[in-house]
Design a protein around this motif. Structure first.
Motif, PDB file in Angstrom:
ATOM      1  N   VAL A  72       0.854  -1.178   0.000  1.00 12.36           N
ATOM      2  CA  VAL A  72       0.000   0.000   0.000  1.00 12.36           C
ATOM      3  C   VAL A  72       0.891   1.229   0.000  1.00 12.36           C
ATOM      4  N   SER A  73       0.704   2.089  -0.978  1.00  6.57           N
ATOM      5  CA  SER A  73       1.497   3.315  -1.044  1.00  6.57           C
ATOM      6  C   SER A  73       0.567   4.521  -0.983  1.00  6.57           C
ATOM      7  N   ASN A  74       1.106   5.655  -0.509  1.00 12.18           N
ATOM      8  CA  ASN A  74       0.322   6.876  -0.412  1.00 12.18           C
ATOM      9  C   ASN A  74       1.168   8.011  -0.964  1.00 12.18           C
ATOM     10  N   LYS A  75       0.689   8.590  -2.067  1.00 16.27           N
ATOM     11  CA  LYS A  75       1.436   9.653  -2.724  1.00 16.27           C
ATOM     12  C   LYS A  75       0.504  10.818  -3.004  1.00 16.27           C
ATOM     13  N   ASN A  76       0.883  11.975  -2.470  1.00 11.70           N
ATOM     14  CA  ASN A  76       0.082  13.186  -2.651  1.00 11.70           C
ATOM     15  C   ASN A  76      -1.362  12.993  -2.191  1.00 11.70           C
ATOM     16  N   GLY A  77      -1.506  12.264  -1.079  1.00 12.35           N
ATOM     17  CA  GLY A  77      -2.837  12.060  -0.512  1.00 12.35           C
ATOM     18  C   GLY A  77      -3.662  11.000  -1.189  1.00 12.35           C
ATOM     19  N   GLU A  78      -3.137  10.325  -2.215  1.00 15.91           N
ATOM     20  CA  GLU A  78      -3.870   9.281  -2.919  1.00 15.91           C
ATOM     21  C   GLU A  78      -3.242   7.926  -2.623  1.00 15.91           C
ATOM     22  N   SER A  79      -4.086   7.000  -2.196  1.00 16.02           N
ATOM     23  CA  SER A  79      -3.603   5.661  -1.850  1.00 16.02           C
ATOM     24  C   SER A  79      -3.643   4.743  -3.061  1.00 16.02           C
ATOM     25  N   ASP A  80      -2.669   3.869  -3.141  1.00 13.79           N
ATOM     26  CA  ASP A  80      -2.610   2.890  -4.226  1.00 13.79           C
ATOM     27  C   ASP A  80      -2.273   1.532  -3.627  1.00 13.79           C
ATOM     28  N   THR A  81      -3.071   0.525  -3.950  1.00 15.81           N
ATOM     29  CA  THR A  81      -2.863  -0.812  -3.403  1.00 15.81           C
ATOM     30  C   THR A  81      -2.524  -1.791  -4.519  1.00 15.81           C
ATOM     31  N   PHE A 108     -10.217  -0.110  10.006  1.00 16.66           N
ATOM     32  CA  PHE A 108     -10.122   0.821   8.887  1.00 16.66           C
ATOM     33  C   PHE A 108      -8.845   1.625   9.034  1.00 16.66           C
ATOM     34  N   GLU A 109      -8.112   1.744   7.920  1.00 22.41           N
ATOM     35  CA  GLU A 109      -6.806   2.394   7.964  1.00 22.41           C
ATOM     36  C   GLU A 109      -6.587   3.140   6.653  1.00 22.41           C
ATOM     37  N   ASN A 110      -6.431   4.455   6.738  1.00 23.58           N
ATOM     38  CA  ASN A 110      -6.201   5.282   5.544  1.00 23.58           C
ATOM     39  C   ASN A 110      -7.265   5.035   4.475  1.00 23.58           C
ATOM     40  N   HIS A 111      -8.521   5.009   4.930  1.00 21.19           N
ATOM     41  CA  HIS A 111      -9.680   4.821   4.046  1.00 21.19           C
ATOM     42  C   HIS A 111      -9.749   3.414   3.443  1.00 21.19           C
ATOM     43  N   PHE A 112      -8.977   2.493   3.967  1.00 22.04           N
ATOM     44  CA  PHE A 112      -9.042   1.106   3.516  1.00 22.04           C
ATOM     45  C   PHE A 112      -9.666   0.243   4.607  1.00 22.04           C
TER      46      PHE A 112
END
Length: 291
Positions: A72-81, A108-112
């Motif tokens: 799970v990565s978070n770049k510029n406020g956008e999460s990518d799984t 729930f963690e970082n909207h996931f």
């Protein structure tokens, strides 16, 4: 989920050779980061299946070197799984039985939606080439373009089946809420304990129009219903290649041969069956039914 026709719990073919299989106790924990569109129940099912695969891989290894991981990565406020999982054909073993109940941790963690599943069970090592039969659920149609694991209340269920070798197949449907198992193949009016399969022939089960002319009168056709907003069911498929012997019956273990049976009794029988003979192939297919 209920079936709109009465079905009898048919007898099964069981082959029990005297040699022992390499069955071991295994365990693993898997954490699944679910997309927003996935429900808690669906996330739990995914986490459980991947935990089983991880446990098998940890004990028996894999055909390839890649391990299971979730990034799970978070770049510029956008999460990518991104998911990197070991496919069922890659691990060198098969799940036999779950010991106890899986333990889940849901948060729930970082909207996931994050679901961790810890599972213990028994698995057997696959030392020889596995027979790769094809089984696909079909929704409201009898060609492969209707393949689906998602159904709506009132949809018809068909099953595409093909095997590279001759043998026999039995199919069961698990109602996960009621923890009840139904025998749906062979058909209830068949004399045989399992449905005979010819190598490399395509079958459409539960369709009278696609059956052989001599079999059309005995085909059971199924319509799925949904009692809740969403129900979960599992198709349990066992394939027995030709050349096996020793017949036993699951329903003979249950008094009065009821229309259905408790899943806990089926699991005990299944564990004994798969532990005793590595030639028997087993596959589960999860399906969902919506209102």
């Amino acid at each position: 989920m209920r079936l709109r026709i009465l079905i009898l719990l048919s007898s099964l073919l069981l082959w029990m050779p005297s040699y022992s299989q390499n069955v071991k106790k295994v365990s693993a924990t898997y954490t699944y980061y679910a997309p927003e569109t996935v429900s808690i129940e669906e996330a739990k099912r995914t986490a459980l299946e991947r935990a089983k695969i991880q446990a098998i891989a940890d004990e028996f290894g894999t055909v390839v070197s890649q391990s299971t991981s979730t990034i799970v990565s978070n770049k510029n406020g956008e999460s990518d799984t991104k998911f990197f999982s070991i496919g069922g054909s890659d691990v060198k073993g098969e799940w036999i039985e779950t010991i106890g109940e899986p333990v889940y941790d849901i948060k729930f963690e970082n909207h996931f939606l994050v679901v961790s599943c810890a599972v213990k069970g028994k698995a057997r090592e696959i030392k020889s080439a596995k027979i790769e039969f094809i089984a696909k659920p079909l929704r409201n149609g009898t060609s492969l373009k209707y393949e689906s694991t998602e159904f709506k209340d009132g949809d018809d269920l068909y099953l595409y089946f093909k095997s590279p070798v001759d043998g026999y197949v039995t199919v069961y449907l698990l109602d996960e809420i009621a923890q009840t198992i139904y025998s749906i193949l062979p058909y209830k009016d068949q004399i045989a304990s399992a449905y005979p399969i010819e190598a490399n022939r395509e079958y459409i089960m539960f369709s009278g129009k696609d059956a052989d002319k001599c079999d059309r009168s005995i085909v059971d056709e199924y319509t799925l219903t949904c009692e809740n907003n969403k129900d979960f069911n599992t198709l349990c498929i066992l394939f027995y290649p030709n050349g096996t012997d020793n017949i036993n019956s699951f329903d003979n273990c249950i008094e009065d041969k009821p229309l259905n049976a408790l899943y806990v009794d089926f699991k005990k029988w299944l564990s004994k069956t798969l532990s005793s003979n590595q030639r028997i192939q087993f596959q589960e297919i999860n399906i969902s039914i919506f209102k």
